[in-house]
Design a protein around this motif. Structure first.
Motif, mmCIF file in Angstrom:
data_model
loop_
_atom_site.group_PDB
_atom_site.id
_atom_site.type_symbol
_atom_site.label_atom_id
_atom_site.label_comp_id
_atom_site.label_asym_id
_atom_site.label_seq_id
_atom_site.Cartn_x
_atom_site.Cartn_y
_atom_site.Cartn_z
ATOM 1 N N LYS A 1 -39.234 -93.615 -7.542
ATOM 2 C CA LYS A 1 -38.503 -92.400 -7.272
ATOM 3 C C LYS A 1 -38.329 -91.369 -8.582
ATOM 4 C CE LYS A 1 -33.834 -94.331 -8.583
ATOM 5 N NZ LYS A 1 -32.547 -94.730 -8.080
ATOM 6 N N LEU A 2 -38.078 -90.269 -8.219
ATOM 7 C CA LEU A 2 -37.898 -89.337 -9.141
ATOM 8 C C LEU A 2 -36.492 -88.994 -9.482
ATOM 9 C CD1 LEU A 2 -40.439 -86.522 -8.529
ATOM 10 C CD2 LEU A 2 -40.698 -88.153 -10.426
ATOM 11 N N THR A 3 -35.710 -89.072 -10.580
ATOM 12 C CA THR A 3 -34.631 -88.750 -10.845
ATOM 13 C C THR A 3 -34.672 -87.185 -11.619
ATOM 14 O OG1 THR A 3 -33.779 -90.942 -11.372
ATOM 15 C CG2 THR A 3 -32.448 -89.168 -12.129
ATOM 16 N N PHE A 4 -33.903 -86.414 -10.832
ATOM 17 C CA PHE A 4 -34.138 -84.861 -11.401
ATOM 18 C C PHE A 4 -32.780 -84.540 -12.164
ATOM 19 C CE2 PHE A 4 -37.662 -82.825 -9.249
ATOM 20 C CZ PHE A 4 -37.785 -83.711 -8.430
ATOM 21 N N GLY A 5 -32.959 -83.742 -13.013
ATOM 22 C CA GLY A 5 -31.939 -83.003 -13.886
ATOM 23 C C GLY A 5 -31.321 -82.116 -12.844
ATOM 24 N N GLY A 6 -30.421 -81.357 -13.327
ATOM 25 C CA GLY A 6 -29.558 -80.204 -12.507
ATOM 26 C C GLY A 6 -30.378 -78.924 -12.783
ATOM 27 N N GLY A 7 -31.277 -78.893 -13.534
ATOM 28 C CA GLY A 7 -32.286 -77.629 -13.371
ATOM 29 C C GLY A 7 -31.714 -76.734 -14.409
ATOM 30 N N THR A 8 -32.713 -75.694 -14.875
ATOM 31 C CA THR A 8 -32.486 -74.578 -15.823
ATOM 32 C C THR A 8 -33.045 -73.458 -15.186
ATOM 33 O OG1 THR A 8 -32.156 -76.186 -17.698
ATOM 34 C CG2 THR A 8 -32.637 -73.475 -17.965
ATOM 35 N N GLU B 1 -42.994 -62.401 -17.946
ATOM 36 C CA GLU B 1 -41.990 -62.179 -16.734
ATOM 37 C C GLU B 1 -42.124 -63.097 -15.383
ATOM 38 O OE1 GLU B 1 -42.379 -57.616 -17.414
ATOM 39 O OE2 GLU B 1 -40.806 -58.070 -15.957
ATOM 40 N N GLU B 2 -43.479 -63.496 -15.369
ATOM 41 C CA GLU B 2 -43.594 -64.387 -14.294
ATOM 42 C C GLU B 2 -43.326 -65.847 -14.506
ATOM 43 O OE1 GLU B 2 -45.754 -62.389 -15.856
ATOM 44 O OE2 GLU B 2 -47.731 -63.424 -16.446
ATOM 45 N N ASP B 3 -42.571 -66.143 -15.499
ATOM 46 C CA ASP B 3 -41.995 -67.217 -16.007
ATOM 47 C C ASP B 3 -40.981 -67.559 -15.211
ATOM 48 O OD1 ASP B 3 -43.759 -67.378 -19.146
ATOM 49 O OD2 ASP B 3 -44.470 -68.295 -17.432
ATOM 50 N N SER B 4 -40.148 -66.583 -15.015
ATOM 51 C CA SER B 4 -38.937 -66.402 -14.362
ATOM 52 C C SER B 4 -38.804 -67.444 -13.163
ATOM 53 C CB SER B 4 -38.527 -65.247 -13.956
ATOM 54 O OG SER B 4 -38.265 -64.272 -15.245
ATOM 55 N N ALA B 5 -38.083 -68.450 -13.153
ATOM 56 C CA ALA B 5 -38.099 -69.513 -12.119
ATOM 57 C C ALA B 5 -36.852 -70.537 -12.509
ATOM 58 C CB ALA B 5 -39.273 -70.146 -12.099
ATOM 59 N N MET B 6 -37.009 -71.403 -11.581
ATOM 60 C CA MET B 6 -35.818 -72.624 -11.725
ATOM 61 C C MET B 6 -36.809 -73.862 -12.173
ATOM 62 S SD MET B 6 -32.694 -73.079 -11.177
ATOM 63 C CE MET B 6 -31.488 -74.416 -11.431
ATOM 64 N N TYR B 7 -36.533 -74.391 -13.466
ATOM 65 C CA TYR B 7 -37.174 -75.790 -14.109
ATOM 66 C C TYR B 7 -36.406 -76.933 -13.751
ATOM 67 C CZ TYR B 7 -40.315 -71.944 -15.651
ATOM 68 O OH TYR B 7 -41.205 -70.861 -15.804
ATOM 69 N N TYR B 8 -36.908 -78.023 -13.468
ATOM 70 C CA TYR B 8 -36.375 -79.295 -13.265
ATOM 71 C C TYR B 8 -37.142 -80.232 -14.134
ATOM 72 C CZ TYR B 8 -33.815 -77.392 -9.312
ATOM 73 O OH TYR B 8 -32.888 -76.616 -8.287
ATOM 74 N N CYS B 9 -36.498 -80.834 -15.000
ATOM 75 C CA CYS B 9 -36.996 -82.253 -15.556
ATOM 76 C C CYS B 9 -36.569 -83.320 -14.766
ATOM 77 C CB CYS B 9 -36.264 -82.212 -16.967
ATOM 78 S SG CYS B 9 -36.811 -83.629 -17.929
ATOM 79 N N ALA B 10 -37.739 -84.156 -14.473
ATOM 80 C CA ALA B 10 -37.513 -85.350 -13.900
ATOM 81 C C ALA B 10 -38.131 -86.604 -14.554
ATOM 82 C CB ALA B 10 -38.297 -85.298 -12.350
ATOM 83 N N LEU B 11 -37.570 -87.708 -14.233
ATOM 84 C CA LEU B 11 -37.954 -89.012 -14.539
ATOM 85 C C LEU B 11 -38.568 -89.800 -13.520
ATOM 86 C CD1 LEU B 11 -36.326 -91.067 -17.274
ATOM 87 C CD2 LEU B 11 -36.845 -92.142 -15.124
#
Lengths: 112, 112
Positions: B99-106, B79-89
């Motif tokens: 710089k970091l380029t982010f995805g839109g998030g999940t 349950e503590e994994d509930s969050a917003m996750y972003y992948c970045a390059l």
């Protein structure tokens, strides 16, 4: 260690006005990057400062400008505010541009 | 130009079930990829990066250059994994900044 500190936390401005956001990097960090995060989107890179110079810039108009001071703190200035500038502005610091970033909590800017 | 895509806006799983967050990227150089996480009312923080090949909080991510993917996996969600996750390059070179380029998030929601 306070980490990355941003001020103010919230701000409301009127279209056409100018705004200055401030960032104090984590202790020992000398590089500051700024990101804009619109609602429901991932952060977008604005620019990065190292040794008081802008090193990289994202796809943002010249209305967005910045500065880094000798103590490594930084300011983000936005002129002629548009409604579309409403977003969360994130500051991230690192030890030289090569290393990973530590993010601040952000400044929520609302343009009305 | 680099691009990061996270196709899922929302992932809802039950506690104890596996979870996989997809991330695809496009980049002409050698990629350096990260996963960042943002828990409720907290700042964006680094979860893991591909070059360290480590497992953090039970999460792992493997870089697949052939499929240009960097999916994040956890075999048993909590349950503590509930969050917003972003992948970045991360792109750029040391001297010129990066710089970091982010995805839109999940957004991950783990149900009890």
């Amino acid at each position: 260690d306070a980490g990355v500190t941003q001020s103010p936390t919230h701000l409301i401005k009127t279209r056409g006005q100018q705004v200055t956001l401030r960032c104090s990097p984590k202790s020992g960090h000398d590089t500051v990057s700024w990101y804009q995060q619109a609602l429901g989107q991932g952060p977008q890179f604005i620019f990065q400062y190292y040794e008081e110079e802008e090193r990289q810039r994202g796809n943002f108009p010249d209305r967005f400008s910045g500065h880094q001071f000798p103590n490594y703190s930084s300011e983000l200035n936005v002129n002629a505010l548009l409604l579309g500038d409403s977003a969360l502005y994130l500051c991230a610091s690192s030890l030289t541009p090569y290393y990973g970033y530590t993010f601040g909590s952000g400044t929520r800017l609302t343009v009305v | 130009a680099q691009r990061v895509t996270q196709p899922e806006k929302l992932l809802s799983v039950f506690k104890g079930a596996p979870v996989e967050l997809k991330c695809n990227y496009s980049y002409s150089g050698s990629p350096e990829l990260f996963w960042y996480v943002q828990y409720s009312r907290q700042r964006l923080q680094l979860l893991l990066r591909h070059i360290s090949r480590e497992s953090i909080k039970g999460f792992t991510a493997d870089l697949n250059k052939g499929e240009t993917s960097f999916h994040l996996k956890k075999p048993f969600a909590q349950e503590e994994d509930s969050a917003m996750y972003y992948c970045a390059l991360k792109s750029g070179v040391k001297a010129a900044g990066n710089k970091l380029t982010f995805g839109g998030g999940t957004r991950v929601l783990v149900k009890p």
